[in-house]
Design an enzyme around this catalytic site. Sequence first.
Site, PDB file in Angstrom:
ATOM      1  N   HIS A  97      32.328  -7.912   5.260  1.00  0.00           N
ATOM      2  CA  HIS A  97      33.915  -8.416   5.011  1.00  0.00           C
ATOM      3  C   HIS A  97      34.039  -9.857   4.973  1.00  0.00           C
ATOM      4  O   HIS A  97      35.261 -10.066   4.493  1.00  0.00           O
ATOM      5  CB  HIS A  97      34.795  -7.726   5.996  1.00  0.00           C
ATOM      6  CG  HIS A  97      34.951  -6.006   5.895  1.00  0.00           C
ATOM      7  ND1 HIS A  97      35.257  -5.377   4.564  1.00  0.00           N
ATOM      8  CD2 HIS A  97      34.664  -5.146   6.869  1.00  0.00           C
ATOM      9  CE1 HIS A  97      35.036  -4.011   5.077  1.00  0.00           C
ATOM     10  NE2 HIS A  97      34.536  -3.899   6.289  1.00  0.00           N
TER      11      HIS A  97
ATOM     12  N   ASP B 128      27.728   0.963   3.489  1.00  0.00           N
ATOM     13  CA  ASP B 128      28.751   1.066   4.479  1.00  0.00           C
ATOM     14  C   ASP B 128      29.951   1.993   4.041  1.00  0.00           C
ATOM     15  O   ASP B 128      30.164   1.896   2.579  1.00  0.00           O
ATOM     16  CB  ASP B 128      29.239  -0.362   4.879  1.00  0.00           C
ATOM     17  CG  ASP B 128      30.382  -0.215   6.129  1.00  0.00           C
ATOM     18  OD1 ASP B 128      29.763  -0.573   7.439  1.00  0.00           O
ATOM     19  OD2 ASP B 128      31.509  -0.092   6.106  1.00  0.00           O
TER      20      ASP B 128
ATOM     21  N   HIS C 182      32.998   1.176   3.969  1.00  0.00           N
ATOM     22  CA  HIS C 182      33.866   0.351   3.524  1.00  0.00           C
ATOM     23  C   HIS C 182      33.381  -0.530   2.509  1.00  0.00           C
ATOM     24  O   HIS C 182      32.216  -0.940   2.478  1.00  0.00           O
ATOM     25  CB  HIS C 182      34.725  -0.523   4.731  1.00  0.00           C
ATOM     26  CG  HIS C 182      35.161   0.337   5.662  1.00  0.00           C
ATOM     27  ND1 HIS C 182      34.396   0.556   7.009  1.00  0.00           N
ATOM     28  CD2 HIS C 182      36.560   1.124   6.105  1.00  0.00           C
ATOM     29  CE1 HIS C 182      35.189   1.322   7.484  1.00  0.00           C
ATOM     30  NE2 HIS C 182      36.351   1.626   7.159  1.00  0.00           N
TER      31      HIS C 182
ATOM     32  N   ASP D 262      28.816   4.167   9.074  1.00  0.00           N
ATOM     33  CA  ASP D 262      29.768   4.796   9.167  1.00  0.00           C
ATOM     34  C   ASP D 262      30.756   5.656   8.373  1.00  0.00           C
ATOM     35  O   ASP D 262      31.401   6.244   8.252  1.00  0.00           O
ATOM     36  CB  ASP D 262      31.111   3.668   9.610  1.00  0.00           C
ATOM     37  CG  ASP D 262      30.816   2.460   8.486  1.00  0.00           C
ATOM     38  OD1 ASP D 262      30.174   2.487   7.441  1.00  0.00           O
ATOM     39  OD2 ASP D 262      31.777   1.564   8.734  1.00  0.00           O
TER      40      ASP D 262
ATOM     41  N   TYR E 144      29.924   3.453  14.167  1.00  0.00           N
ATOM     42  CA  TYR E 144      30.675   3.360  15.579  1.00  0.00           C
ATOM     43  C   TYR E 144      30.773   4.290  16.424  1.00  0.00           C
ATOM     44  O   TYR E 144      31.115   4.549  17.558  1.00  0.00           O
ATOM     45  CB  TYR E 144      32.210   3.003  15.139  1.00  0.00           C
ATOM     46  CG  TYR E 144      32.270   1.859  14.050  1.00  0.00           C
ATOM     47  CD1 TYR E 144      32.285   0.405  14.774  1.00  0.00           C
ATOM     48  CD2 TYR E 144      32.534   1.935  12.795  1.00  0.00           C
ATOM     49  CE1 TYR E 144      32.216  -0.588  13.921  1.00  0.00           C
ATOM     50  CE2 TYR E 144      32.598   0.807  11.967  1.00  0.00           C
ATOM     51  CZ  TYR E 144      32.491  -0.455  12.354  1.00  0.00           C
ATOM     52  OH  TYR E 144      32.311  -1.477  11.691  1.00  0.00           O
TER      53      TYR E 144
HETATM   54  C1  SP5 Z   1      31.922  -3.503   9.136  1.00  0.00           C
HETATM   55  C2  SP5 Z   1      33.138  -2.463   9.038  1.00  0.00           C
HETATM   56  O1  SP5 Z   1      32.533  -1.504   9.062  1.00  0.00           O
HETATM   57  N1  SP5 Z   1      34.134  -2.882   9.367  1.00  0.00           N
HETATM   58  C3  SP5 Z   1      35.391  -2.004   9.240  1.00  0.00           C
HETATM   59  C4  SP5 Z   1      36.793  -2.288   9.388  1.00  0.00           C
HETATM   60  C5  SP5 Z   1      37.532  -1.438   9.059  1.00  0.00           C
HETATM   61  N2  SP5 Z   1      38.490  -1.571  10.101  1.00  0.00           N
HETATM   62  C6  SP5 Z   1      39.953  -1.065   9.845  1.00  0.00           C
HETATM   63  C7  SP5 Z   1      40.472  -0.524  10.956  1.00  0.00           C
HETATM   64  C8  SP5 Z   1      42.007  -0.065  10.590  1.00  0.00           C
HETATM   65  C9  SP5 Z   1      42.889   0.178  11.759  1.00  0.00           C
HETATM   66  N3  SP5 Z   1      42.266   1.247  12.600  1.00  0.00           N
HETATM   67  C10 SP5 Z   1      42.970   1.762  13.534  1.00  0.00           C
HETATM   68  C11 SP5 Z   1      42.580   3.070  14.060  1.00  0.00           C
HETATM   69  C12 SP5 Z   1      43.669   3.438  14.874  1.00  0.00           C
HETATM   70  N4  SP5 Z   1      43.233   4.826  15.551  1.00  0.00           N
HETATM   71 ZN    ZN Z   2      32.758   0.001   7.433  1.00  0.00          ZN
END
Ligand code: SP5
Ligand code: ZN
Length: 355
Positions: free
Chosen positions: A165, A201, A203, A289, A328
């Site tokens: 990112h 990934d 995302h 993920d 994760y």
């Molecule tokens: C590297 C990678 O996988 N980064 C992922 C980042 C995505 N994070 C987004 C989080 C959005 C908010 N999550 C809140 C969860 C509430 N249960």
């Molecule tokens: Zn990710």
Amino acid sequence: MITAVVHPDTSLHLPEREVWVGVPIAGTEVPERAEIVAEGLRTAGATLVEPKPQPDATLTSVHDPGFIEFLSTAWERWQSSGYPRDPGQDRVVPYAFPAVTGVVGRRPVSIGALVGLYAMDTMTLIGPGSWEAISAAAACAATAADLAAGGLPHVMAVTRPPGHHAGRQFYGGSCYVNNAAVAAQRLRDHTAASVAIIDLDAHHGNGTQEIFYKRADVRYGSVHIDPGLGWFPHFVGFGDETGESAGSGHNLNLPVPEGTGDQPWLAAVEHLAEFSAGAGAVVVSLGVDAATDDPESPLTVTNNGYRRAGEIVGSLGVPTVAVLEGGYHLPTLAGLVASFLLGLTGQTEQGGGST
Ligand code: SP5
Ligand code: ZN
């Protein structure tokens, strides 16, 4: 099995929480991630090596020097600014985002203001040990590329924090320095051939896309949860983003819906492999993920799916560097990474993965 580049300093980054919609919540990008992956790979028979220390030029090959200077000094400056005492914030976190005003001509004196020049979100905190981990991870990626260019067909960089990112001069989504971009640029420096980045990934790797968007020599392809359905990184990662200028046609986004499992996901991976054909080397942004149990994504890829993805990438038959991105769910993390690598190296008889 494979050579994996690891460094103990990747555990030093302790974000501890993410500020999400203004609320501090528990972070999932924890130090145990890299430790679990390294230990899982050791158990699966990988050879673990440490990276070579890198000069600043390794980072500034894909990042703005002012951005790297910011990242490397932000925590010290935050501490001496007094923010940990008043108002009681012990991590670097932005509050003002000047880029949206179009007025970013002057570097502000305050570190509290400067951080808003580079942060794309409030979820990606910087604290004691962050820079040590960030630079150690980038060194793992650079060294993995050196080893691949030197004749090892498959090399894994156990990078934490992740990187895809992070752009030329921005960070976010738990990423600071773009490890996959560092590896890709290093492979370019070693060889005359072009490089393909395949991002698995869950995302979209908006930072990697941005870094190489106008270049023909490093192409970027990704399968990911459709940002148009409300998922991070929200603003990019759509199918009509195909590259610009010299990079026109060298960017491929394959967004998929919630619930996407092995069959359609692997069809997309096949498409990414076709897109990568002809490159002299491949970098895999190996986020796991997309797996069923992961708390950060709604995709439902299995262990076997990741193994098969490894086989598909391996069939390209060129030197390949896998760089750890997201993933994760600690109980299944190491098995997913090992499955991909077993597929990549053709050791499919152990396809269930192991930890
Ligand atoms: C590297 C990678 O996988 N980064 C992922 C980042 C995505 N994070 C987004 C989080 C959005 C908010 N999550 C809140 C969860 C509430 N249960
Ligand atoms: Zn990710």
